[in-house]
Enzyme design. Structure first.
Site, short mmCIF file in Angstrom:
data_model
loop_
_atom_site.label_atom_id
_atom_site.label_comp_id
_atom_site.label_asym_id
_atom_site.label_seq_id
_atom_site.Cartn_x
_atom_site.Cartn_y
_atom_site.Cartn_z
N ASP A 57 83.43 48.55 103.74
CA ASP A 57 82.26 48.84 102.90
C ASP A 57 82.36 50.23 102.28
O ASP A 57 82.62 51.20 102.99
CB ASP A 57 80.99 48.73 103.76
CG ASP A 57 79.74 48.48 102.93
OD1 ASP A 57 79.79 48.70 101.71
OD2 ASP A 57 78.73 48.06 103.52
N HIS A 86 79.25 38.64 95.91
CA HIS A 86 78.48 39.90 95.86
C HIS A 86 79.12 40.91 94.91
O HIS A 86 78.43 41.51 94.09
CB HIS A 86 78.38 40.48 97.28
CG HIS A 86 77.65 41.77 97.37
ND1 HIS A 86 76.28 41.87 97.21
CD2 HIS A 86 78.09 43.03 97.61
CE1 HIS A 86 75.91 43.14 97.36
NE2 HIS A 86 76.99 43.86 97.60
C1 HEM Z 1 73.42 44.33 103.74
C2 HEM Z 1 73.56 44.42 102.45
C3 HEM Z 1 74.88 44.65 101.76
C4 HEM Z 1 76.14 44.48 102.22
C5 HEM Z 1 76.57 43.99 103.59
C6 HEM Z 1 77.03 44.88 101.17
C7 HEM Z 1 78.42 44.84 101.25
C8 HEM Z 1 79.28 45.18 100.24
C9 HEM Z 1 80.71 45.14 100.33
C10 HEM Z 1 81.49 44.73 101.55
C11 HEM Z 1 81.21 45.53 99.14
C12 HEM Z 1 82.69 45.60 98.75
C13 HEM Z 1 83.34 46.91 99.07
C14 HEM Z 1 82.78 48.06 98.30
O1 HEM Z 1 83.07 48.26 97.11
O2 HEM Z 1 82.02 48.79 98.92
C15 HEM Z 1 80.09 45.85 98.30
C16 HEM Z 1 80.19 46.30 97.01
C17 HEM Z 1 79.13 46.68 96.25
N1 HEM Z 1 77.81 46.54 96.57
FE1 HEM Z 1 77.05 45.83 98.29
N2 HEM Z 1 76.30 45.27 100.09
C18 HEM Z 1 74.98 45.16 100.41
C19 HEM Z 1 73.90 45.45 99.60
C20 HEM Z 1 74.00 45.93 98.33
C21 HEM Z 1 72.88 46.25 97.47
C22 HEM Z 1 71.42 46.10 97.85
C23 HEM Z 1 73.42 46.70 96.30
C24 HEM Z 1 72.72 47.18 95.05
C25 HEM Z 1 71.56 46.86 94.64
C26 HEM Z 1 74.84 46.68 96.42
C27 HEM Z 1 75.72 47.10 95.46
C28 HEM Z 1 77.08 47.07 95.55
C29 HEM Z 1 77.96 47.56 94.52
C30 HEM Z 1 77.55 48.25 93.22
C31 HEM Z 1 79.26 47.31 94.95
C32 HEM Z 1 80.55 47.61 94.20
C33 HEM Z 1 80.86 46.47 93.28
C34 HEM Z 1 82.13 46.70 92.49
O3 HEM Z 1 83.22 46.51 93.05
O4 HEM Z 1 82.04 47.09 91.32
N3 HEM Z 1 75.17 46.20 97.65
N4 HEM Z 1 78.92 45.62 98.99
#
Ligand code: HEM
Length: 402
Positions: free
Chosen positions: A221, A313
């Site tokens: 993450d 996601h």
């Molecule tokens: C428990 C809730 C969430 C989990 C487990 C989660 C998990 C992840 C994971 C594993 C990634 C891929 C690795 C990374 O780039 O960090 C990711 C990417 C991302 N997440 Fe989440 N996330 C959560 C909630 C959210 C929320 C609420 C938002 C925004 C409103 C968000 C926005 C993003 C963004 C902007 C990326 C990068 C996307 C890209 O590669 O351009 N996430 N998230």
């Protein structure tokens, strides 16, 4: 068979104790003798590392995760006015200077718990509700307002809102606990505690520096984030317009997002990877090899299906224009397990940015419309904070606000 006698055991014990003392001559940590020079080095390394408090930005944001964190939300008393806020900030500034240096605060009730800096940081922010209470509407930046409601929200009062935020993090849980208690004790004349939310990441040294942590769903993450010290980070995070007190500061959106791990864990690895759009072993985007390889949102497999599915996601969260990015610095939380084995776990999810209306909110809206991950996650707490600029030596926190 070994013949243990009480006398023999005691003799052996004292001999080995002597050897230990010899091996670590003069090695005392927190008044206790420890076993070896190597252990001393390892333990004091964690305790001795410190983060600078003075500077143009507050600390606690543009740095690698500490191991332990506590977000403390406070509500001001009815009779706390602007001059009381000035007195409170003066007290907090002095406390933070001492605590980040690993020293007790003035009249500390537990000075023996100030074991060292342990990379302690304290970041102070102000919620939208504070400005009305103090008649300071003219000082409230446009970018600092309550978030709209989202369909996924299952928000609970006990994790939401507040007037003043103290976000405290450290690599040692006792150092953190002592700092939080000290800061709260010195705040009670001005405010009461609305909620606290504790979280954690990996122990120091477990994950090599620069490598991302895993959340409790098992995913790497924090990959697609602006890099520390770059213009990209500066342009996305640090505010350079509006009221003086917020210039050099930022806006923090803090969401407490619960994870339904029992049902998540019933999915197989391929399904889990499709839900997020990245590999579980190393965090690489589906169809790519390495964690930091770019997402290829157009790639299709031999059946003509998208390699990163429409519901994934990362596809839903990836920016549709360059403004829609922010800095994520999430901590895990775990507060217990129900009788049926359901763990109360999730993320203290954070987004730091100049303006949520242009950065966080459009992304959250897209996720709100469609994000398969939300089948196993639900936001149960929410708050927004204006983080004041940093403090120069001799100055007081947010002195140009109150
Ligand atoms: C428990 C809730 C969430 C989990 C487990 C989660 C998990 C992840 C994971 C594993 C990634 C891929 C690795 C990374 O780039 O960090 C990711 C990417 C991302 N997440 Fe989440 N996330 C959560 C909630 C959210 C929320 C609420 C938002 C925004 C409103 C968000 C926005 C993003 C963004 C902007 C990326 C990068 C996307 C890209 O590669 O351009 N996430 N998230």
């Amino acid at each position: 068979m070994t013949n243990f006698t009480r006398r023999g055991f005691l003799a052996g014990a004292s001999a080995s104790a002597g050897a230990l003392v010899g091996a670590s001559a003069g090695a005392l940590i927190a008044g206790q003798q420890v076993a070896s020079a190597a252990e001393v080095a390892a333990q004091t390394a964690v305790l001795k590392r410190s983060e600078k408090f003075h500077g143009s930005h507050q600390n606690g944001i543009e740095l690698e995760l500490q191991t332990f964190t506590n977000f403390v939300s406070l509500e001001i008393h009815a009779d706390t006015d602007r001059s009381a806020m000035q007195r409170w900030m003066k007290l907090l500034t002095d406390d933070i200077e001492r605590l980040t240096a690993g020293e007790p605060i003035l009249a500390d009730a537990q000075p023996q718990l100030a074991l060292g800096p342990a990379r302690l940081t304290v970041t102070v922010g102000f919620g939208p509700s504070l400005f009305k209470k103090l008649g300071l509407e003219a000082q409230q930046p446009e970018s600092l307002s309550e978030l709209p409601a989202f369909k996924v929200d299952a928000l609970r009062e006990e994790f939401s809102g507040g007037d003043v935020l103290l976000h405290v993090s450290a690599d040692d849980p006792i150092v953190l606990s002592h700092a939080v208690r000290s800061l709260i004790s010195d705040s009670l004349a001005f405010a009461s505690v609305r909620w606290t939310q504790q979280g954690f990441s990996n122990a120091q040294g477990v994950v090599p520096s620069g490598v991302r942590q895993r959340n409790l769903m098992g995913q790497v993450d924090g990959t697609d984030n602006p890099q520390f010290g770059t213009d990209d980070f500066k342009n996305l995070v640090w505010i350079d317009e509006g009221p003086e007190w917020i210039r050099g500061g930022t806006i923090l959106v803090l969401r407490r997002i619960a994870m339904q791990l029992n049902t998540w864990d019933k999915l197989g690895r391929t399904d889990k990877e499709q839900v997020i759009g990245r590999r579980l072993d190393n965090g690489a985007p589906l169809g790519q090899k390495n964690e930091t390889d770019p997402l290829d949102l157009n790639a299709v497999d031999e059946r003509g299906l998208k390699v990163i599915p429409n519901f994934a996601h990362v596809r839903r969260a990836s920016p549709t224009n360059p403004k829609e990015r922010f800095f994520r610095r999430p901590f895990n939380y775990e507060v217990g397990t129900a009788a049926d084995g359901t763990p109360d776990v999730g993320l203290l999810w954070t987004a730091y940015q100049k303006n949520p209306a242009e950065q966080y909110i459009p992304v959250q809206k897209r996720l709100d419309d469609f994000d398969l991950l939300s089948k196993w996650t639900s936001p149960i707490g929410s708050s927004v904070w204006g983080i004041a600029h940093g403090v120069k030596k001799g100055n007081v926190l947010a002195d140009d606000l109150f």
